[in-house]
Design a protein around this motif. Structure first.
Motif, PDB file in Angstrom:
ATOM      1  N   UNK A  11      12.959 -12.752 -10.895  1.00  0.00           N
ATOM      2  CA  UNK A  11      12.303 -12.110 -12.038  1.00  0.00           C
ATOM      3  C   UNK A  11      11.460 -13.138 -12.787  1.00  0.00           C
ATOM      4  N   UNK A  12      12.016 -14.298 -13.048  1.00  0.00           N
ATOM      5  CA  UNK A  12      11.272 -15.342 -13.774  1.00  0.00           C
ATOM      6  C   UNK A  12      10.049 -15.799 -12.979  1.00  0.00           C
ATOM      7  N   UNK A  13      10.210 -15.952 -11.680  1.00  0.00           N
ATOM      8  CA  UNK A  13       9.084 -16.373 -10.842  1.00  0.00           C
ATOM      9  C   UNK A  13       7.964 -15.335 -10.871  1.00  0.00           C
ATOM     10  N   UNK A  14       8.340 -14.070 -10.783  1.00  0.00           N
ATOM     11  CA  UNK A  14       7.345 -13.004 -10.837  1.00  0.00           C
ATOM     12  C   UNK A  14       6.689 -12.939 -12.213  1.00  0.00           C
ATOM     13  N   UNK A  15       7.464 -13.231 -13.247  1.00  0.00           N
ATOM     14  CA  UNK A  15       6.932 -13.230 -14.603  1.00  0.00           C
ATOM     15  C   UNK A  15       5.809 -14.261 -14.749  1.00  0.00           C
ATOM     16  N   UNK A  16       5.991 -15.416 -14.152  1.00  0.00           N
ATOM     17  CA  UNK A  16       4.946 -16.454 -14.193  1.00  0.00           C
ATOM     18  C   UNK A  16       3.683 -15.992 -13.478  1.00  0.00           C
ATOM     19  N   UNK A  17       3.869 -15.366 -12.335  1.00  0.00           N
ATOM     20  CA  UNK A  17       2.702 -14.897 -11.577  1.00  0.00           C
ATOM     21  C   UNK A  17       1.960 -13.811 -12.350  1.00  0.00           C
TER      22      UNK A  17
END
Length: 457
Positions: free
Chosen positions: A98-104
């Motif tokens: 979720x955090x990784x996708x949030x950055x993208x």
């Protein structure tokens, strides 16, 4: 003593599960509906206030509407991909993903805004000409489009970061932000259009400032989200995740670009029928918008819940989400269509002092009111496909129906047969009905339905 037959508890349990799911669906969709209503009221306020300045002012604002939709559809496609991926990660409980996708999401929102904003600003002098605007309104229409294109980064933040927040099943925060931005727009519209006597330019400045406020507030909400939070020092662009987003969002972008390009051609064909006819057409299209909001509100909630059920690998929940959302949407759109039919003329009179424009537009609204249930069915089924990440079929449906039915037959009606606006709207209705039937086709066939709702695919 009460007697419980075999299987009764299982049935009751399913009933309770469906009841809870229905409650969740409504809880998530109502704030989105309110948000969509407020966004539509922004269009209503612009159209109504500018409409009082005359037909040329209305045409100046309306002539670039389809291009504005096209530009917004790029961010919308990215947002759809992000929502599908984050909601699935939420369902599986994978916080790191979720955090990784949030950055993208932030990277894509900012990049999209910079690129599309720059292109719109450069092309703003030419777009009204390409859209077939009459020479008398070209300069004014160009200035309007230029001004509303300036805050494009804020607009893409609102769309893409808002989709990220909704994917965590938080639809209230975007609603509050929309309420705040639209409140500012109403105040500025009145002050700049009438108080300062700036007319169409004042409407553009009011919209631009409200877009900027909405984007800033959405960014702040995104950064405060406990689910989406990450530290700036950890920010990085992750190519594999961007590729996954492209696999889902690519066909969505293709769908929306195909659709909006169709709207551009469609509007261009109608604009060639004269200023009065185009004013009636564009006002009627804007007036209709609020009546299909229930469908779009439920589509967003359906996509989020579908993605979450897929992440949980809960097939029963996945099926129930689909069935309940379709039944609820079609039912609400039947009521919506009936209301639109009854209030068509007074609604048109809100936007224009011209009796000719109001009467013609009302006739079109009564026609399209009968097709609202099909439009709702199309919207919610598209949301299910998007939530599942199966977006290619939507692209095929949109391309075939938009260009094979709406554009092809509108061209014949306008350029070959020289028919009136009613014939054009029949083409539009035919397009919506065709899409609904094509989206429903895989659901009506058992094998395709089982494959569609499989959590192992």
């Amino acid at each position: 003593m009460a007697v419980t037959f075999p299987g009764t508890r299982k049935v009751l349990s399913r009933g309770k599960d469906r009841g809870r799911l229905l409650a969740t669906l409504l809880t998530l969709s109502i704030p989105t509906m309110v948000e969509e209503i407020l966004a539509t009221l922004l269009q209503y306020v612009d159209t109504a206030m500018v409409g009082q300045l005359g037909e040329q002012a209305t045409a100046s604002v309306s002539i670039t509407t389809t291009i504005n939709w096209l530009v917004g559809s790029i961010a919308g496609a990215i947002g759809t991909g992000i929502l599908a991926m984050i909601s699935r990660a939420v369902g599986s409980g994978d916080q790191e993903r979720i955090r990784s996708l949030s950055k993208q999401a932030l990277f894509l929102a900012t990049g999209c805004g910079l690129v599309t904003g720059s292109v719109c600003i450069v092309l703003s002098p030419f777009i009204p000409v390409w859209m077939g605007a009459e020479p008398a309104i070209q300069a004014q229409a160009s200035r309007y489009f230029f001004i509303i294109s300036l805050p494009m980064v804020f607009r893409t933040w609102t769309t893409i970061l808002g989709a990220s927040i909704r994917a965590t099943q938080n639809t209230r925060t975007p609603m509050v932000i929309s309420m705040t931005a639209n409140g500012l727009n109403v105040v500025l519209n009145y002050g700049l259009i009438y108080g300062a006597g700036m007319g169409v330019t004042g409407a553009a400045l009011a919209s631009a400032l409200s877009y900027a406020l909405s984007g800033i507030l959405m960014f702040a909400a995104y950064r405060r989200s406990a689910v989406l939070s990450w530290k700036w020092k950890d920010f990085q662009v992750e190519i594999p995740l961007l590729k996954e987003c492209a696999v889902i969002g690519g066909p969505v972008l293709g769908t929306t670009v195909t659709s909006c390009m169709g709207y551009v051609v469609f509007a261009g064909l109608v604009s060639g029928m004269g200023t009065t006819i185009f004013a009636a057409h564009s006002i009627a299209v804007t007036a209709e918008t609020i009546f299909y909001i229930p469908g779009y509100g439920l589509r967003t909630a359906t996509s989020a819940l579908t993605g979450a059920a897929l992440g949980e690998k809960n097939q029963e929940k996945l099926k129930n989400t689909g069935y309940l959302s379709v039944a609820l949407t079609v039912g609400m759109m039947c009521l919506s269509g009936l209301t639109l039919y009854l209030v068509a003329y007074p609604l048109m009179r809100l936007f224009t002092p011209s009796e000719t424009v109001a009467s013609l537009g009302a006739s079109m609204l009564r026609l399209v009111a009968l097709s609202e249930p099909f439009f709702g069915l199309m919207i919610v089924l598209e949301g299910i496909f998007y939530g599942l990440g199966r977006t290619r079929y939507a692209f095929v449906v949109e391309t075939f129906s938009m260009w094979g039915i709406r554009i092809f037959f509108t061209f014949l009606c306008v350029r070959v047969w020289r028919l009136d606006l009613q014939a054009v709207w029949f083409c539009m209705i035919g397009d919506n009905v065709c899409k609904a039937l094509l989206f429903a086709l895989p659901v009506t066939r058992r094998k395709q339905r089982e494959r569609l709702f499989s959590v192992t695919g």
